[in-house]
Design a protein around this motif. Sequence first.
Motif, PDB file in Angstrom:
ATOM      1  N   ILE A   1     -11.854  -5.007  -0.140  1.00 22.59           N
ATOM      2  CA  ILE A   1     -11.230  -5.953  -1.066  1.00 22.59           C
ATOM      3  C   ILE A   1     -10.073  -5.285  -1.800  1.00 22.59           C
ATOM      4  O   ILE A   1      -8.979  -5.855  -1.941  1.00 22.59           O
ATOM      5  CB  ILE A   1     -12.271  -6.486  -2.077  1.00 22.59           C
ATOM      6  N   ALA A   2     -10.301  -4.061  -2.285  1.00 24.19           N
ATOM      7  CA  ALA A   2      -9.226  -3.319  -2.959  1.00 24.19           C
ATOM      8  C   ALA A   2      -8.057  -3.101  -2.012  1.00 24.19           C
ATOM      9  O   ALA A   2      -6.883  -3.228  -2.407  1.00 24.19           O
ATOM     10  CB  ALA A   2      -9.762  -1.982  -3.469  1.00 24.19           C
ATOM     11  N   LYS A   3      -8.359  -2.808  -0.766  1.00 20.56           N
ATOM     12  CA  LYS A   3      -7.306  -2.605   0.235  1.00 20.56           C
ATOM     13  C   LYS A   3      -6.514  -3.894   0.466  1.00 20.56           C
ATOM     14  O   LYS A   3      -5.279  -3.872   0.586  1.00 20.56           O
ATOM     15  CB  LYS A   3      -7.917  -2.121   1.552  1.00 20.56           C
ATOM     16  N   PHE A   4      -7.206  -5.029   0.507  1.00 20.53           N
ATOM     17  CA  PHE A   4      -6.550  -6.324   0.721  1.00 20.53           C
ATOM     18  C   PHE A   4      -5.530  -6.613  -0.384  1.00 20.53           C
ATOM     19  O   PHE A   4      -4.381  -6.963  -0.120  1.00 20.53           O
ATOM     20  CB  PHE A   4      -7.588  -7.444   0.768  1.00 20.53           C
ATOM     21  N   PHE A   5      -5.946  -6.450  -1.637  1.00 17.48           N
ATOM     22  CA  PHE A   5      -5.044  -6.746  -2.749  1.00 17.48           C
ATOM     23  C   PHE A   5      -3.901  -5.741  -2.835  1.00 17.48           C
ATOM     24  O   PHE A   5      -2.758  -6.103  -3.151  1.00 17.48           O
ATOM     25  CB  PHE A   5      -5.823  -6.796  -4.066  1.00 17.48           C
ATOM     26  N   LEU A   6      -4.196  -4.486  -2.535  1.00 21.66           N
ATOM     27  CA  LEU A   6      -3.137  -3.478  -2.598  1.00 21.66           C
ATOM     28  C   LEU A   6      -2.131  -3.670  -1.464  1.00 21.66           C
ATOM     29  O   LEU A   6      -0.926  -3.447  -1.649  1.00 21.66           O
ATOM     30  CB  LEU A   6      -3.734  -2.072  -2.537  1.00 21.66           C
ATOM     31  N   ASP A   7      -2.607  -4.104  -0.314  1.00 19.96           N
ATOM     32  CA  ASP A   7      -1.716  -4.395   0.804  1.00 19.96           C
ATOM     33  C   ASP A   7      -0.721  -5.492   0.414  1.00 19.96           C
ATOM     34  O   ASP A   7       0.473  -5.423   0.732  1.00 19.96           O
ATOM     35  CB  ASP A   7      -2.538  -4.826   2.020  1.00 19.96           C
ATOM     36  N   PHE A   8      -1.221  -6.499  -0.312  1.00 24.21           N
ATOM     37  CA  PHE A   8      -0.348  -7.567  -0.812  1.00 24.21           C
ATOM     38  C   PHE A   8       0.702  -6.998  -1.764  1.00 24.21           C
ATOM     39  O   PHE A   8       1.889  -7.327  -1.675  1.00 24.21           O
ATOM     40  CB  PHE A   8      -1.197  -8.627  -1.521  1.00 24.21           C
TER      41      PHE A   8
ATOM     42  N   VAL B   1       1.856  -3.926  -2.013  1.00 22.50           N
ATOM     43  CA  VAL B   1       2.826  -3.083  -1.296  1.00 22.50           C
ATOM     44  C   VAL B   1       3.897  -3.956  -0.642  1.00 22.50           C
ATOM     45  O   VAL B   1       5.099  -3.664  -0.711  1.00 22.50           O
ATOM     46  CB  VAL B   1       2.106  -2.214  -0.241  1.00 22.50           C
ATOM     47  N   ASP B   2       3.480  -5.038  -0.003  1.00 15.54           N
ATOM     48  CA  ASP B   2       4.429  -5.944   0.642  1.00 15.54           C
ATOM     49  C   ASP B   2       5.377  -6.592  -0.365  1.00 15.54           C
ATOM     50  O   ASP B   2       6.541  -6.854  -0.057  1.00 15.54           O
ATOM     51  CB  ASP B   2       3.686  -7.050   1.395  1.00 15.54           C
ATOM     52  N   GLU B   3       4.863  -6.873  -1.570  1.00 15.59           N
ATOM     53  CA  GLU B   3       5.647  -7.619  -2.547  1.00 15.59           C
ATOM     54  C   GLU B   3       6.421  -6.734  -3.527  1.00 15.59           C
ATOM     55  O   GLU B   3       7.197  -7.244  -4.339  1.00 15.59           O
ATOM     56  CB  GLU B   3       4.719  -8.555  -3.345  1.00 15.59           C
TER      57      GLU B   3
ATOM     58  N   CYS C   1      11.633   0.889  -8.282  1.00 14.10           N
ATOM     59  CA  CYS C   1      11.188   2.138  -8.916  1.00 14.10           C
ATOM     60  C   CYS C   1      10.230   2.901  -8.008  1.00 14.10           C
ATOM     61  O   CYS C   1       9.408   2.309  -7.304  1.00 14.10           O
ATOM     62  CB  CYS C   1      10.560   1.865 -10.293  1.00 14.10           C
ATOM     63  N   VAL C   2      10.328   4.210  -8.051  1.00 16.80           N
ATOM     64  CA  VAL C   2       9.560   5.079  -7.153  1.00 16.80           C
ATOM     65  C   VAL C   2       8.046   4.974  -7.354  1.00 16.80           C
ATOM     66  O   VAL C   2       7.298   4.916  -6.374  1.00 16.80           O
ATOM     67  CB  VAL C   2      10.029   6.546  -7.300  1.00 16.80           C
ATOM     68  N   PRO C   3       7.529   4.965  -8.584  1.00 19.87           N
ATOM     69  CA  PRO C   3       6.069   4.929  -8.751  1.00 19.87           C
ATOM     70  C   PRO C   3       5.408   3.747  -8.040  1.00 19.87           C
ATOM     71  O   PRO C   3       4.360   3.911  -7.407  1.00 19.87           O
ATOM     72  CB  PRO C   3       5.899   4.828 -10.267  1.00 19.87           C
ATOM     73  N   CYS C   4       6.037   2.599  -8.125  1.00 16.59           N
ATOM     74  CA  CYS C   4       5.482   1.426  -7.461  1.00 16.59           C
ATOM     75  C   CYS C   4       5.760   1.464  -5.962  1.00 16.59           C
ATOM     76  O   CYS C   4       4.857   1.276  -5.150  1.00 16.59           O
ATOM     77  CB  CYS C   4       6.064   0.150  -8.088  1.00 16.59           C
ATOM     78  N   ARG C   5       6.995   1.721  -5.594  1.00 14.14           N
ATOM     79  CA  ARG C   5       7.385   1.695  -4.181  1.00 14.14           C
ATOM     80  C   ARG C   5       6.621   2.720  -3.353  1.00 14.14           C
ATOM     81  O   ARG C   5       6.091   2.400  -2.282  1.00 14.14           O
ATOM     82  CB  ARG C   5       8.898   1.945  -4.054  1.00 14.14           C
ATOM     83  N   GLU C   6       6.538   3.950  -3.838  1.00 18.14           N
ATOM     84  CA  GLU C   6       5.901   5.026  -3.075  1.00 18.14           C
ATOM     85  C   GLU C   6       4.417   5.179  -3.426  1.00 18.14           C
ATOM     86  O   GLU C   6       3.600   5.421  -2.556  1.00 18.14           O
ATOM     87  CB  GLU C   6       6.640   6.344  -3.328  1.00 18.14           C
ATOM     88  N   GLY C   7       4.098   5.035  -4.707  1.00 17.79           N
ATOM     89  CA  GLY C   7       2.720   5.262  -5.129  1.00 17.79           C
ATOM     90  C   GLY C   7       1.738   4.269  -4.543  1.00 17.79           C
ATOM     91  O   GLY C   7       0.653   4.646  -4.078  1.00 17.79           O
TER      92      GLY C   7
ATOM     93  N   SER D   1       5.610   2.833 -13.797  1.00 24.97           N
ATOM     94  CA  SER D   1       6.312   1.740 -13.109  1.00 24.97           C
ATOM     95  C   SER D   1       7.155   0.926 -14.086  1.00 24.97           C
ATOM     96  O   SER D   1       6.854   0.838 -15.280  1.00 24.97           O
ATOM     97  CB  SER D   1       5.310   0.821 -12.399  1.00 24.97           C
ATOM     98  N   LEU D   2       8.193   0.310 -13.550  1.00 23.87           N
ATOM     99  CA  LEU D   2       9.171  -0.393 -14.382  1.00 23.87           C
ATOM    100  C   LEU D   2       8.650  -1.717 -14.920  1.00 23.87           C
ATOM    101  O   LEU D   2       8.875  -2.071 -16.074  1.00 23.87           O
ATOM    102  CB  LEU D   2      10.451  -0.628 -13.567  1.00 23.87           C
ATOM    103  N   CYS D   3       7.948  -2.484 -14.095  1.00 20.37           N
ATOM    104  CA  CYS D   3       7.549  -3.835 -14.516  1.00 20.37           C
ATOM    105  C   CYS D   3       6.039  -4.026 -14.399  1.00 20.37           C
ATOM    106  O   CYS D   3       5.307  -3.147 -13.941  1.00 20.37           O
ATOM    107  CB  CYS D   3       8.279  -4.897 -13.692  1.00 20.37           C
ATOM    108  N   GLY D   4       5.597  -5.218 -14.780  1.00 20.82           N
ATOM    109  CA  GLY D   4       4.173  -5.525 -14.790  1.00 20.82           C
ATOM    110  C   GLY D   4       3.525  -5.472 -13.429  1.00 20.82           C
ATOM    111  O   GLY D   4       2.329  -5.182 -13.324  1.00 20.82           O
ATOM    112  N   LEU D   5       4.285  -5.731 -12.360  1.00 25.39           N
ATOM    113  CA  LEU D   5       3.694  -5.678 -11.027  1.00 25.39           C
ATOM    114  C   LEU D   5       3.195  -4.267 -10.727  1.00 25.39           C
ATOM    115  O   LEU D   5       2.060  -4.069 -10.309  1.00 25.39           O
ATOM    116  CB  LEU D   5       4.710  -6.121  -9.971  1.00 25.39           C
ATOM    117  N   GLY D   6       4.044  -3.281 -10.947  1.00 26.11           N
ATOM    118  CA  GLY D   6       3.649  -1.905 -10.694  1.00 26.11           C
ATOM    119  C   GLY D   6       2.635  -1.393 -11.697  1.00 26.11           C
ATOM    120  O   GLY D   6       1.696  -0.669 -11.340  1.00 26.11           O
ATOM    121  N   GLN D   7       2.793  -1.787 -12.961  1.00 25.99           N
ATOM    122  CA  GLN D   7       1.908  -1.293 -14.016  1.00 25.99           C
ATOM    123  C   GLN D   7       0.465  -1.750 -13.823  1.00 25.99           C
ATOM    124  O   GLN D   7      -0.462  -1.109 -14.314  1.00 25.99           O
ATOM    125  CB  GLN D   7       2.438  -1.762 -15.370  1.00 25.99           C
ATOM    126  N   THR D   8       0.260  -2.856 -13.129  1.00 26.62           N
ATOM    127  CA  THR D   8      -1.104  -3.360 -12.899  1.00 26.62           C
ATOM    128  C   THR D   8      -1.521  -3.284 -11.438  1.00 26.62           C
ATOM    129  O   THR D   8      -2.622  -3.711 -11.093  1.00 26.62           O
ATOM    130  CB  THR D   8      -1.218  -4.825 -13.369  1.00 26.62           C
TER     131      THR D   8
END
Length: 526
Positions: free
Chosen positions: A372-379, A381-383, A388-394, A429-436
């Motif tokens: 389940i964690a993999k499913f949401f994280l896969d989403f 990553v795609d989005e 910013c590097v922390p979100c894009r690469e992390g 991360s720069l925005c809420g998407l990466g921060q959460t």
Amino acid sequence: MLVMDMLDEIKDKNRKQLEERLTQKGGYIIDEDGIKLDGDYFKKQVRIALKNCDIIDPTNIEEYIAMDGYFSLKNILNNMSQQEVIDIMKQSGLRGRGGAGFPTGRKWETALQYSSDKKYVICNADEGDPGAFMDRSILEKDPHSVLEAMAIAGFAIGSDQGFIYVRAEYPVAVKRLKAAIAQAKEYGVLGENIFGTNFNFDIELRLGAGAFVCGEGTALIESIEGKRGMPRTKIYRTAHRGLWQKPTIINNVETLANIPVIFQKGVDWFTKIGTEKSPGTKVFALVGKIETAGLVEVPMGMPLHEIIYDIGGGVPDGKSFKAVQTGGPSGGCIPENLLDTPVDFESLAKIGSIMGSGGMVVMDNTDCMVDIAKFFLDFTVDESCGKCVPCREGTKRMLELLEKITSGNGKKEDIDTMERLAVTISSASLCGLGQTAANPVVSTLRYFRDEYEAHVMDKKCPAGSCQSLLQYFITDKCIGCTKCAKVCPVHCISGKVKQLHVIDQDICIKCGACQETCPVNAITRS
């Protein structure tokens, strides 16, 4: 052009016709409190944002007027000042329903305080959470409530222009919004000199291409301006410098749908619903392993248990509840022992989840929490916009570790690495998407760490969900019919007729065809 005196006449005429139609149709309660949907599913619900959904014809402005539509706007324009409108919003305690929970009145007051030749009101209808359809339902079934609220917001901050940023994947919502805007202009509740006053307000649609990150306010603004939808560095709040660097307020669909009702029924009525810090209701898309899926609108503070069992009917097919994910791909997974948690901003944050825009996904004992964690994280990553590097690469590195674990190649240190990555991603991360973005991983590690350890140490998936970790065995029940051997695509099953067959684990691809074919249920998996 509609004049003020006609509003009552339209209401009285159409209210009677509406009640007669719904009485003939059945399934409604019509009394002194208004018109409500009938049935066990709605008994514990309190509908404010959804009050007109499935009751009025959304293509007919006169049916919206029959349900007190545009009366709040009329009263405000003729009897109230900008500050009085904002004071009521502040007293109501209405917080943003898009996820952050920021006080709506404070946001409006900030925009009012900045002087500018132009100000903007934006409705954020970019609903991107998997399984979420709260905003879509309001736009399709009650579009005028959003238009009226935007006009009220425009008057409050001194704006004459609004934009609705809506996903292009919502063609019905787009069609009905266009029709509603045209009707509102025809009836004089949008456009110039609304209700005979000197207040002008117009609304335009802007279609989003489906980027999840454009649900973030500054990325949404960039998209409206014709740029790539990427978040801005937040030097200024959008209420100060937003669209085209002008004061801008952004509210999501559900937040706006509450506003006309607050002015109709009053602050005292609204604040008696919900909790002290989170008054009112919240709409959730209750989906997943649930008996009765659909939209629910409940008072803030209702325990998760009541929503899942009393309204949703619990987990079907005799299976047991395992977890519920709130807040969409940025939310957290909540285990059974925390189902007494009240649904409000503070309570969910304490247990590592968030309110989010209102997704609520129920999982049963057959769901693997690592998967389940993999499913949401896969989403996520795609989005990720990639700015910013922390979100894009992390997030990408974290997803690779989850894929490694669910394929049976994980190591114990991978869990520690993910925890360190989660801290970095959320803080940098720069925005809420990466921060959460790491929330699904952090919450599942917090409450279901034993499943991660089983994947890593024992090379087994306790839920039997991760295909790479499955093993199929033929038991003594085997009658030697050879059916399993015939359907095996890689020919890994051997044995003679009427003798016990054997699966070669080194060749088996875990497709499950043998188990499905066996006539005596002699094949098990673990």
